[in-house]
Design a protein around this motif. Structure first.
Motif, PDB file in Angstrom:
ATOM      1  N   ARG A  44       1.059  -1.397  -0.086  1.00 42.45           N
ATOM      2  CA  ARG A  44       0.102  -0.066  -0.079  1.00 42.45           C
ATOM      3  C   ARG A  44       0.790   1.292  -0.008  1.00 42.45           C
ATOM      4  O   ARG A  44       0.432   2.275  -0.330  1.00 42.45           O
ATOM      5  CB  ARG A  44      -0.921   0.098   1.258  1.00 42.45           C
ATOM      6  CG  ARG A  44      -2.170  -0.549   0.940  1.00 42.45           C
ATOM      7  CD  ARG A  44      -2.283  -2.009   1.608  1.00 42.45           C
ATOM      8  NE  ARG A  44      -3.679  -2.446   1.616  1.00 42.45           N
ATOM      9  CZ  ARG A  44      -4.006  -3.811   1.367  1.00 42.45           C
ATOM     10  NH1 ARG A  44      -2.993  -4.745   1.370  1.00 42.45           N
ATOM     11  NH2 ARG A  44      -5.185  -4.385   1.410  1.00 42.45           N
ATOM     12  N   LYS A  49      -3.049   4.497  -6.880  1.00 40.50           N
ATOM     13  CA  LYS A  49      -4.114   4.180  -7.632  1.00 40.50           C
ATOM     14  C   LYS A  49      -3.786   5.021  -9.057  1.00 40.50           C
ATOM     15  O   LYS A  49      -4.255   4.455 -10.145  1.00 40.50           O
ATOM     16  CB  LYS A  49      -5.557   4.847  -7.152  1.00 40.50           C
ATOM     17  CG  LYS A  49      -6.663   4.862  -7.847  1.00 40.50           C
ATOM     18  CD  LYS A  49      -7.363   3.223  -7.417  1.00 40.50           C
ATOM     19  CE  LYS A  49      -8.232   3.156  -8.506  1.00 40.50           C
ATOM     20  NZ  LYS A  49      -8.704   1.633  -8.478  1.00 40.50           N
ATOM     21  N   GLU A  73     -15.771  -0.659 -14.653  1.00 41.04           N
ATOM     22  CA  GLU A  73     -14.997  -0.127 -13.633  1.00 41.04           C
ATOM     23  C   GLU A  73     -13.818   0.376 -14.261  1.00 41.04           C
ATOM     24  O   GLU A  73     -12.700   0.024 -13.784  1.00 41.04           O
ATOM     25  CB  GLU A  73     -14.937  -1.212 -12.693  1.00 41.04           C
ATOM     26  CG  GLU A  73     -15.968  -1.439 -11.851  1.00 41.04           C
ATOM     27  CD  GLU A  73     -15.816  -2.342 -10.542  1.00 41.04           C
ATOM     28  OE1 GLU A  73     -15.277  -1.731  -9.703  1.00 41.04           O
ATOM     29  OE2 GLU A  73     -16.293  -3.574 -10.589  1.00 41.04           O
ATOM     30  N   SER A  77     -12.360  -4.814 -13.155  1.00 41.79           N
ATOM     31  CA  SER A  77     -13.247  -4.722 -11.949  1.00 41.79           C
ATOM     32  C   SER A  77     -12.605  -5.023 -10.705  1.00 41.79           C
ATOM     33  O   SER A  77     -11.308  -5.667 -10.829  1.00 41.79           O
ATOM     34  CB  SER A  77     -14.462  -5.683 -12.066  1.00 41.79           C
ATOM     35  OG  SER A  77     -13.965  -7.127 -12.297  1.00 41.79           O
ATOM     36  N   SER A  78     -13.070  -4.484  -9.584  1.00 41.45           N
ATOM     37  CA  SER A  78     -12.094  -4.571  -8.436  1.00 41.45           C
ATOM     38  C   SER A  78     -11.744  -5.955  -7.881  1.00 41.45           C
ATOM     39  O   SER A  78     -10.532  -5.952  -7.156  1.00 41.45           O
ATOM     40  CB  SER A  78     -13.042  -3.991  -7.233  1.00 41.45           C
ATOM     41  OG  SER A  78     -14.184  -4.659  -7.349  1.00 41.45           O
ATOM     42  N   GLU A  79     -12.269  -7.002  -8.409  1.00 41.26           N
ATOM     43  CA  GLU A  79     -11.827  -8.149  -7.958  1.00 41.26           C
ATOM     44  C   GLU A  79     -10.458  -8.601  -8.445  1.00 41.26           C
ATOM     45  O   GLU A  79      -9.667  -9.643  -8.133  1.00 41.26           O
ATOM     46  CB  GLU A  79     -12.917  -9.342  -8.273  1.00 41.26           C
ATOM     47  CG  GLU A  79     -12.801  -9.791  -9.556  1.00 41.26           C
ATOM     48  CD  GLU A  79     -14.085 -10.032 -10.243  1.00 41.26           C
ATOM     49  OE1 GLU A  79     -14.763  -8.915 -10.226  1.00 41.26           O
ATOM     50  OE2 GLU A  79     -14.364 -10.948 -10.627  1.00 41.26           O
ATOM     51  N   GLN A  82      -5.050  -6.973  -6.033  1.00 38.77           N
ATOM     52  CA  GLN A  82      -5.136  -7.660  -4.880  1.00 38.77           C
ATOM     53  C   GLN A  82      -5.335  -6.914  -3.615  1.00 38.77           C
ATOM     54  O   GLN A  82      -5.719  -7.723  -2.673  1.00 38.77           O
ATOM     55  CB  GLN A  82      -3.470  -7.968  -4.922  1.00 38.77           C
ATOM     56  CG  GLN A  82      -3.033  -8.847  -6.123  1.00 38.77           C
ATOM     57  CD  GLN A  82      -1.984  -9.443  -5.611  1.00 38.77           C
ATOM     58  OE1 GLN A  82      -0.696  -8.825  -5.471  1.00 38.77           O
ATOM     59  NE2 GLN A  82      -1.341 -10.694  -6.433  1.00 38.77           N
ATOM     60  N   SER A  83      -5.513  -5.664  -3.461  1.00 38.17           N
ATOM     61  CA  SER A  83      -5.835  -4.742  -2.434  1.00 38.17           C
ATOM     62  C   SER A  83      -7.118  -5.296  -2.013  1.00 38.17           C
ATOM     63  O   SER A  83      -7.669  -4.936  -0.746  1.00 38.17           O
ATOM     64  CB  SER A  83      -5.550  -3.334  -2.533  1.00 38.17           C
ATOM     65  OG  SER A  83      -6.504  -3.042  -3.604  1.00 38.17           O
ATOM     66  N   ASN A  84      -8.202  -6.206  -3.002  1.00 36.20           N
ATOM     67  CA  ASN A  84      -9.427  -6.211  -2.359  1.00 36.20           C
ATOM     68  C   ASN A  84      -9.399  -7.611  -2.362  1.00 36.20           C
ATOM     69  O   ASN A  84     -10.637  -8.199  -2.092  1.00 36.20           O
ATOM     70  CB  ASN A  84     -10.411  -5.923  -3.563  1.00 36.20           C
ATOM     71  CG  ASN A  84     -10.398  -4.286  -3.732  1.00 36.20           C
ATOM     72  OD1 ASN A  84     -10.332  -3.754  -3.039  1.00 36.20           O
ATOM     73  ND2 ASN A  84     -10.523  -3.973  -5.195  1.00 36.20           N
ATOM     74  N   ARG A  85      -8.413  -8.310  -2.000  1.00 42.15           N
ATOM     75  CA  ARG A  85      -8.480  -9.910  -2.095  1.00 42.15           C
ATOM     76  C   ARG A  85      -7.919 -10.409  -0.894  1.00 42.15           C
ATOM     77  O   ARG A  85      -7.854 -11.636  -0.730  1.00 42.15           O
ATOM     78  CB  ARG A  85      -7.765 -10.430  -3.235  1.00 42.15           C
ATOM     79  CG  ARG A  85      -8.484 -10.168  -4.658  1.00 42.15           C
ATOM     80  CD  ARG A  85      -7.712 -10.708  -5.698  1.00 42.15           C
ATOM     81  NE  ARG A  85      -7.680 -12.099  -6.106  1.00 42.15           N
ATOM     82  CZ  ARG A  85      -8.575 -12.602  -6.369  1.00 42.15           C
ATOM     83  NH1 ARG A  85      -9.969 -12.298  -6.597  1.00 42.15           N
ATOM     84  NH2 ARG A  85      -8.461 -14.270  -6.220  1.00 42.15           N
ATOM     85  N   ASP A  86      -7.786  -9.774   0.227  1.00 39.06           N
ATOM     86  CA  ASP A  86      -7.386 -10.343   1.511  1.00 39.06           C
ATOM     87  C   ASP A  86      -8.384 -11.566   2.046  1.00 39.06           C
ATOM     88  O   ASP A  86      -7.503 -12.314   2.572  1.00 39.06           O
ATOM     89  CB  ASP A  86      -7.470  -9.215   2.633  1.00 39.06           C
ATOM     90  CG  ASP A  86      -6.276  -8.515   2.733  1.00 39.06           C
ATOM     91  OD1 ASP A  86      -5.252  -8.684   2.080  1.00 39.06           O
ATOM     92  OD2 ASP A  86      -5.832  -7.903   3.765  1.00 39.06           O
ATOM     93  N   SER A  87      -9.339 -11.770   1.829  1.00 33.15           N
ATOM     94  CA  SER A  87     -10.102 -12.819   2.303  1.00 33.15           C
ATOM     95  C   SER A  87      -9.729 -14.165   1.717  1.00 33.15           C
ATOM     96  O   SER A  87      -9.576 -15.155   2.565  1.00 33.15           O
ATOM     97  CB  SER A  87     -11.812 -12.564   1.998  1.00 33.15           C
ATOM     98  OG  SER A  87     -11.925 -12.693   0.569  1.00 33.15           O
TER      99      SER A  87
END
Ligand code: GLU
Length: 316
Positions: A44, A49, A73, A77-79, A82-87
């Motif tokens: 991060r 961005k 998007e 798309s956001s998926e 990697q910053s949205n994939r912590d789960s």
């Protein structure tokens, strides 16, 4: 068959980045495959961005459109960030912890560099395993001073894989890789963990990237095994583009950056230049993307690093 390009948005792309992008695209398309884009923005602090937006624009300018293109998007798309994939990373991390393969490491970076640990062939420090056997008591004292990184225990054995371009690669996991970090002290997951989880879950069959990542491939293949993913992709590593003095092109030094390249060349000239530099065509000429799919041939791609004249001097 599915290939991918997985850049980190830590600066404007340069010739070396678009060379990897183009060759991964051509290798997938030559096989009638798909080619997807994933933005590796785990760090991060270094990733911004605005660099993601710019790299999406640079790839489209070059004509390299990914098959996971999204109209809604801004192209991706956001998926696919990697910053949205912590789960997904948490699941993988938990599974490694459950297997007893993860331990807390309190060593500071400076201590690691100063220690006399042997060094892998690419100059990385190999971790000595110092924190592997800390007692609960020792740990409870250390927790008060700093939060630990999480390391994965590697087995003491030889590992090998067959590189699509460079052939058989072998290493000793313990002495060339060593126990490696899968989650940093700040809680962020490491590149090694995230790239494996993503390539596996995104159904990637072929990874094409610079040969500087060959040593990481051993760590990644080890993770494929421990995470019980059915099969790993085929890896093709590329010779590096280097400047006249042998330095790798870097984003920081603005070598051959896309801003300069876009101002001075058309996409066709740049595509022809890359195919010429990597050995697929014998003389430098401009090529459309579809012509370059026909011209691309792994047999012709050079094995030795490719020296280019830096920045403003590249001829065209
Ligand atoms: N995100 C990495 C980079 O830009 C590349 C990772 C990969 O291709 O496996 O260096």
């Amino acid at each position: 068959m599915r290939g991918r390009f997985a850049p980190s948005p830590s600066g404007r792309m340069h010739l070396g980045n678009i060379y990897s992008a183009l060759l991964s695209y051509l290798s997938a398309k030559k096989n009638g495959g798909e080619w997807i884009l994933r933005i590796e923005d785990l760090d991060r602090q270094r990733c911004k961005k605005e660099y993601s937006i710019q790299l999406i624009d640079d790839l489209l300018w070059l004509g390299l459109k990914w098959d996971n293109f999204s109209l809604v998007e801004g192209g991706l798309s956001s998926e696919f960030f990697q910053s949205n994939r912590d789960s997904f990373y948490i699941n993988a991390f938990d599974s490694l912890c459950r297997q007893g393969l993860v331990y807390d490491c309190f060593c500071k970076r400076a201590d690691l560099l100063a220690s006399s640990a042997p060094h892998a062939s690419d100059g990385r420090a190999v971790y000595s395993g110092k924190c592997r056997n800390l007692s609960e008591n020792e740990k409870s004292i250390l927790y008060k001073t700093r939060s630990p990184a999480k390391r994965l225990i590697v087995e003491d054995r030889t590992a090998s894989f067959s590189d699509g371009h460079f052939g058989l690669q072998t290493c000793s996991l313990a002495s060339d890789c060593g126990d490696f970090i899968i989650r940093r002290a700040d809680g962020n997951f490491s590149y090694q963990l995230a790239v494996v989880v993503d390539d596996a879950l995104m159904g990637v069959d072929e990874v094409v990237r610079g040969r500087d990542l060959i040593s990481s491939t051993f760590e990644q293949l080890y993770l494929y095994e421990k995470l019980d993913f059915d099969r790993a992709p085929t890896f093709y590593h590329l010779p590096l583009l280097v400047s006249e003095d042998g330095r790798r092109l870097s984003k920081r030094e603005k070598d051959c950056d896309m801003g300069f390249l876009r101002e001075n060349y058309s996409p066709e000239v740049l595509i022809g230049k890359i195919l010429f530099l990597c050995g697929c065509i014998e003389k430098e000429e401009s090529l459309s993307l579809s012509e370059s799919v026909s011209a691309f041939d792994w047999q012709k791609v050079r094995k030795e690093d490719i020296s280019i004249e830096s920045t403003s001097k590249i001829s065209g």
